[in-house]
Design an enzyme around this catalytic site. Structure first.
Site, PDB file in Angstrom:
ATOM      1  N   TYR A 114      19.938  17.772  55.967  1.00  0.00           N
ATOM      2  CA  TYR A 114      19.974  19.176  55.539  1.00  0.00           C
ATOM      3  C   TYR A 114      21.086  19.432  54.518  1.00  0.00           C
ATOM      4  O   TYR A 114      20.807  19.991  53.445  1.00  0.00           O
ATOM      5  CB  TYR A 114      20.108  20.084  56.769  1.00  0.00           C
ATOM      6  CG  TYR A 114      20.207  21.544  56.438  1.00  0.00           C
ATOM      7  CD1 TYR A 114      19.072  22.300  56.144  1.00  0.00           C
ATOM      8  CD2 TYR A 114      21.445  22.197  56.426  1.00  0.00           C
ATOM      9  CE1 TYR A 114      19.167  23.650  55.845  1.00  0.00           C
ATOM     10  CE2 TYR A 114      21.546  23.539  56.137  1.00  0.00           C
ATOM     11  CZ  TYR A 114      20.405  24.272  55.844  1.00  0.00           C
ATOM     12  OH  TYR A 114      20.522  25.615  55.538  1.00  0.00           O
ATOM     13  N   SER A 136      23.478  26.468  51.028  1.00  0.00           N
ATOM     14  CA  SER A 136      24.396  26.518  52.169  1.00  0.00           C
ATOM     15  C   SER A 136      25.708  25.873  51.758  1.00  0.00           C
ATOM     16  O   SER A 136      25.718  24.898  50.991  1.00  0.00           O
ATOM     17  CB  SER A 136      23.811  25.750  53.356  1.00  0.00           C
ATOM     18  OG  SER A 136      24.805  25.556  54.341  1.00  0.00           O
TER      19      SER A 136
HETATM   20  P1  NAP Z   1      14.035  30.529  59.502  1.00  0.00           P
HETATM   21  O1  NAP Z   1      14.177  31.796  60.270  1.00  0.00           O
HETATM   22  O2  NAP Z   1      13.694  29.270  60.209  1.00  0.00           O
HETATM   23  O3  NAP Z   1      12.992  30.805  58.309  1.00  0.00           O
HETATM   24  C1  NAP Z   1      12.581  29.762  57.470  1.00  0.00           C
HETATM   25  C2  NAP Z   1      11.387  30.234  56.683  1.00  0.00           C
HETATM   26  O4  NAP Z   1      10.961  29.170  55.826  1.00  0.00           O
HETATM   27  C3  NAP Z   1      10.194  30.600  57.572  1.00  0.00           C
HETATM   28  O5  NAP Z   1       9.531  31.704  57.032  1.00  0.00           O
HETATM   29  C4  NAP Z   1       9.326  29.351  57.461  1.00  0.00           C
HETATM   30  O6  NAP Z   1       7.946  29.601  57.698  1.00  0.00           O
HETATM   31  C5  NAP Z   1       9.567  29.027  55.997  1.00  0.00           C
HETATM   32  N1  NAP Z   1       9.082  27.699  55.643  1.00  0.00           N
HETATM   33  C6  NAP Z   1       9.372  26.506  56.180  1.00  0.00           C
HETATM   34  N2  NAP Z   1       8.662  25.528  55.593  1.00  0.00           N
HETATM   35  C7  NAP Z   1       7.875  26.131  54.657  1.00  0.00           C
HETATM   36  C8  NAP Z   1       6.925  25.688  53.731  1.00  0.00           C
HETATM   37  N3  NAP Z   1       6.577  24.384  53.651  1.00  0.00           N
HETATM   38  N4  NAP Z   1       6.337  26.582  52.900  1.00  0.00           N
HETATM   39  C9  NAP Z   1       6.660  27.897  52.974  1.00  0.00           C
HETATM   40  N5  NAP Z   1       7.536  28.391  53.850  1.00  0.00           N
HETATM   41  C10 NAP Z   1       8.145  27.511  54.685  1.00  0.00           C
HETATM   42  O7  NAP Z   1      15.396  30.178  58.727  1.00  0.00           O
HETATM   43  P2  NAP Z   1      16.509  31.088  58.026  1.00  0.00           P
HETATM   44  O8  NAP Z   1      17.757  30.862  58.781  1.00  0.00           O
HETATM   45  O9  NAP Z   1      16.019  32.450  57.782  1.00  0.00           O
HETATM   46  O10 NAP Z   1      16.661  30.285  56.651  1.00  0.00           O
HETATM   47  C11 NAP Z   1      16.271  30.803  55.402  1.00  0.00           C
HETATM   48  C12 NAP Z   1      17.031  30.038  54.341  1.00  0.00           C
HETATM   49  O11 NAP Z   1      18.433  30.246  54.510  1.00  0.00           O
HETATM   50  C13 NAP Z   1      16.817  28.528  54.400  1.00  0.00           C
HETATM   51  O12 NAP Z   1      16.709  27.996  53.088  1.00  0.00           O
HETATM   52  C14 NAP Z   1      18.093  28.036  55.066  1.00  0.00           C
HETATM   53  O13 NAP Z   1      18.388  26.704  54.734  1.00  0.00           O
HETATM   54  C15 NAP Z   1      19.107  29.011  54.511  1.00  0.00           C
HETATM   55  N6  NAP Z   1      20.346  29.138  55.287  1.00  0.00           N
HETATM   56  C16 NAP Z   1      20.314  29.608  56.562  1.00  0.00           C
HETATM   57  C17 NAP Z   1      21.513  29.737  57.248  1.00  0.00           C
HETATM   58  C18 NAP Z   1      21.555  30.292  58.653  1.00  0.00           C
HETATM   59  O14 NAP Z   1      22.656  30.350  59.242  1.00  0.00           O
HETATM   60  N7  NAP Z   1      20.443  30.737  59.227  1.00  0.00           N
HETATM   61  C19 NAP Z   1      22.738  29.375  56.659  1.00  0.00           C
HETATM   62  C20 NAP Z   1      22.716  28.880  55.357  1.00  0.00           C
HETATM   63  C21 NAP Z   1      21.524  28.789  54.674  1.00  0.00           C
HETATM   64  P3  NAP Z   1       7.287  29.380  59.158  1.00  0.00           P
HETATM   65  O15 NAP Z   1       7.613  30.619  59.959  1.00  0.00           O
HETATM   66  O16 NAP Z   1       5.838  29.245  58.842  1.00  0.00           O
HETATM   67  O17 NAP Z   1       7.897  28.150  59.737  1.00  0.00           O
END
Ligand code: NAP
Length: 241
Positions: A165, A142
């Site tokens: 984070y 990020s």
């Molecule tokens: P999300 O919808 O909350 O998805 C997160 C995923 O990570 C879910 O599948 C969750 O599984 C999984 N997870 C969490 N803990 C885990 C563990 N211990 N072992 C295996 N899987 C695990 O979030 P997202 O927004 O798609 O984020 C995906 C990535 O993008 C993250 O690394 C986040 O930091 C990054 N990111 C997101 C944004 C944004 O605006 N959304 C911006 C910058 C970066 P469960 O369903 O089981 O919880």
């Protein structure tokens, strides 16, 4: 065992950006291992992506050594691996505090997944990736983790009262840079990406659908042989470390 078909693993792919990246890689013809820590959620996601290509569920909790080892053994036996996307991530409630007051428990739980988890998975799968002719490791980071952005006079995150984070993403970027150096004499490319602001369970205020954010993930996963390594990329190009 390896097949001629390119194979990718996306961690935390049962929803959000990981799910969309898995879909886009499957549509490009990859055999995709959809990593999820919960079997029911993972299998449901695989079912939904069945129309998009060859998508297979693998149980994978990035904080659980046994789970990661078992996933690596299975993928080694069944397909080998070309692309690893370290997407699984957590962001606990805002307000864990700035560095002067951050809740150390929140800091540790965040690092357990976003940093130790990503490195644990990377270490387990690195022997497979090294065997690939076009190994790619993508760390989903990020811009919040960019010290260059945070320490600039225009820092857009100045009001953020949350350190855990962003710090975890800075540490993830350290893995990217150091691992790229470790692998510089190989064909493996290691990059961090920022997917932008996406509407997911992690970010209810996200500005775009996760399918948009997934594009830069897939871009880094499919870089050509002369593409960058040891870089931090977003949709506009290079992000400062
Ligand atoms: P999300 O919808 O909350 O998805 C997160 C995923 O990570 C879910 O599948 C969750 O599984 C999984 N997870 C969490 N803990 C885990 C563990 N211990 N072992 C295996 N899987 C695990 O979030 P997202 O927004 O798609 O984020 C995906 C990535 O993008 C993250 O690394 C986040 O930091 C990054 N990111 C997101 C944004 C944004 O605006 N959304 C911006 C910058 C970066 P469960 O369903 O089981 O919880």
């Amino acid at each position: 065992m390896s097949t001629s078909q390119q194979t990718a693993l996306v961690t935390g792919a049962n929803k959000g950006i990981g799910f969309e990246a898995a879909r886009q890689l499957a549509r490009q013809g990859f055999t995709v291992w959809l990593g999820a820590r919960d079997e029911a959620r993972g299998e449901a996601a695989v079912k939904e992506l069945g129309v998009d290509g060859d998508v297979r569920f693998v149980g994978l909790d990035v904080t659980d050594e046994a789970s990661v080892r078992a996933a690596a053994q299975r993928i080694e036996e069944e397909t080998g691996l070309d692309v690893l996307v370290n997407n699984a991530g957590v962001a606990f409630a805002d307000g864990d505090g700035r560095p002067g007051e951050v809740d150390l428990d929140v800091l540790q739980r965040t690092f357990d997944v976003n940093v130790h988890g990503a490195l644990r998975v990377t270490q387990a799968f690195l022997p497979l990736i090294r065997r690939s002719a076009a190994g790619r490791i993508v760390n989903v980071s990020s811009t919040l983790g960019s010290l260059g952005v945070v320490t600039s006079p225009q820092n857009p995150f100045g009001q953020l009262a949350s350190f855990a984070y962003p710090a975890s993403k800075t540490a993830l970027n350290a893995i990217t840079g150091w691992l790229a150096v470790e692998l510089r004499d190989t064909s493996v490319k290691v990059n961090s990406v920022c997917p932008g602001s996406n509407a997911t369970d992690m970010n209810s205020a996200g500005a775009q659908p996760a399918s948009e954010g997934a594009k830069v993930v897939v871009h880094a996963a499919t870089l050509p042989a002369d593409g960058p390594t040891g870089s931090f990329l977003d949709v506009n190009g290079v992000v400062p470390w």
